[in-house]
Motif scaffolding. Sequence first.
Motif, PDB file in Angstrom:
ATOM      1  N   VAL A 229      57.919 -22.008 -35.950  1.00 28.56           N
ATOM      2  CA  VAL A 229      58.187 -20.600 -36.237  1.00 28.56           C
ATOM      3  C   VAL A 229      56.911 -19.893 -36.699  1.00 28.56           C
ATOM      4  CG1 VAL A 229      59.611 -19.012 -37.580  1.00 28.56           C
ATOM      5  CG2 VAL A 229      60.544 -21.210 -36.866  1.00 28.56           C
ATOM      6  N   PHE A 230      56.080 -20.632 -37.450  1.00 30.80           N
ATOM      7  CA  PHE A 230      54.826 -20.048 -37.923  1.00 30.80           C
ATOM      8  C   PHE A 230      53.819 -21.163 -38.181  1.00 30.80           C
ATOM      9  CE2 PHE A 230      52.090 -19.120 -41.607  1.00 30.80           C
ATOM     10  CZ  PHE A 230      51.348 -18.068 -41.086  1.00 30.80           C
ATOM     11  N   GLN A 231      52.559 -20.899 -37.825  1.00 32.47           N
ATOM     12  CA  GLN A 231      51.434 -21.769 -38.151  1.00 32.47           C
ATOM     13  C   GLN A 231      50.225 -20.886 -38.403  1.00 32.47           C
ATOM     14  OE1 GLN A 231      50.633 -24.705 -35.160  1.00 32.47           O
ATOM     15  NE2 GLN A 231      52.334 -26.027 -35.748  1.00 32.47           N
ATOM     16  N   GLY A 232      49.567 -21.119 -39.552  1.00 33.65           N
ATOM     17  CA  GLY A 232      48.379 -20.340 -39.836  1.00 33.65           C
ATOM     18  C   GLY A 232      48.016 -20.395 -41.304  1.00 33.65           C
ATOM     19  N   THR A 233      46.929 -19.700 -41.641  1.00 37.66           N
ATOM     20  CA  THR A 233      46.434 -19.662 -43.016  1.00 37.66           C
ATOM     21  C   THR A 233      47.009 -18.449 -43.719  1.00 37.66           C
ATOM     22  OG1 THR A 233      44.369 -20.748 -42.387  1.00 37.66           O
ATOM     23  CG2 THR A 233      44.383 -19.540 -44.476  1.00 37.66           C
ATOM     24  N   VAL A 234      47.573 -18.704 -44.899  1.00 38.63           N
ATOM     25  CA  VAL A 234      48.095 -17.627 -45.733  1.00 38.63           C
ATOM     26  C   VAL A 234      47.012 -17.243 -46.722  1.00 38.63           C
ATOM     27  CG1 VAL A 234      49.878 -16.922 -47.346  1.00 38.63           C
ATOM     28  CG2 VAL A 234      50.444 -18.478 -45.468  1.00 38.63           C
ATOM     29  N   THR A 235      46.631 -15.985 -46.720  1.00 37.23           N
ATOM     30  CA  THR A 235      45.560 -15.506 -47.594  1.00 37.23           C
ATOM     31  C   THR A 235      46.024 -15.496 -49.048  1.00 37.23           C
ATOM     32  OG1 THR A 235      44.828 -14.081 -45.792  1.00 37.23           O
ATOM     33  CG2 THR A 235      43.916 -13.621 -47.962  1.00 37.23           C
TER      34      THR A 235
END
Length: 319
Positions: A229-235
Amino acid sequence: MSENTKSIGETLRDARIAKGFTLDDLQQTTKIQKRYLIAIEDGNFSDLPGDFYVRAFIKQYAQTVGLDGNELLDEYSDELPSTKTQEYVDRVNEENPSTRSAQRKVDDRSAKIKRQVPIVAAVVVVVAVLIGIWLATTRSSQSSNSSQNVDSSSVSVSGSAAKSSSSAKASSKKAAASSKKVSKASFSRVSTSGTSTVYTMKNAPKTKTVKIVTSNNAWVGVTSAGTSVFQGTVTANQTKTVKLSADATSVTLNLGNAPETKISIGGKSLPISKATSSATTASSTTDSTTTGSTTTGTASSASSTSTTSQVQNITVQFK
């Protein structure tokens, strides 16, 4: 007296024969009965219906066989009945088109008036009755409308108040139910194996929204029903919201910096940071009780354990 040796009847008979007409032919053409035609030819005028018909039938007979009727009547006027009798005058007036038409108009007018009198009277009565009904209906309608306006105003006010009260109660109940459902949601840890932990979320809300907040930049992966559903860096200090499908039965969270990451599902916080801290603390305490040479190796191991514990694989099953 006519100088002609022939009688008027003989003159007419000769003209008929010259034309080739029989008495039957003449009867069919003139519509005069055959016996009257025979009486005219024989001079028996008394056999005809009256003095008027003697001249009328002779004139019609003459014109049918090609003679001048008026001229013939003048020529044989001495043989014919007098035109001065009252019967003749009456009959002439009766048969005269202008006199008959005038009389008929007078009679028709009188008859028409007589026929219209009852009709006019009936119409007047009907109109009077309709006006009476209309007046009564109008008064009744005005009275009814006045009463209904008062009643409808009361009902409207009462209805509006009731509706407002009902809406307020419904909203309050809905908000209470929603708040109650969120407050009843709870997490319980099922198992932990290495960096993987399984939780159960009881009373999970229908709308499952995952909110991710970190105090430092962190990589996060969210998987539901085998689909990423989501993949990435959270700031850092930013909130990432991921909405799951309503029929989702579980979600798996891959956290790259678990101690710095906070997770909430449907407004309920997931207790992950405490478990991570406990794992790190327990590792450090155990290593400090060994010998000097061992302590050095264990410290290195603790440091390695602490680094590994930054990564967490968390699965939440919805109940």
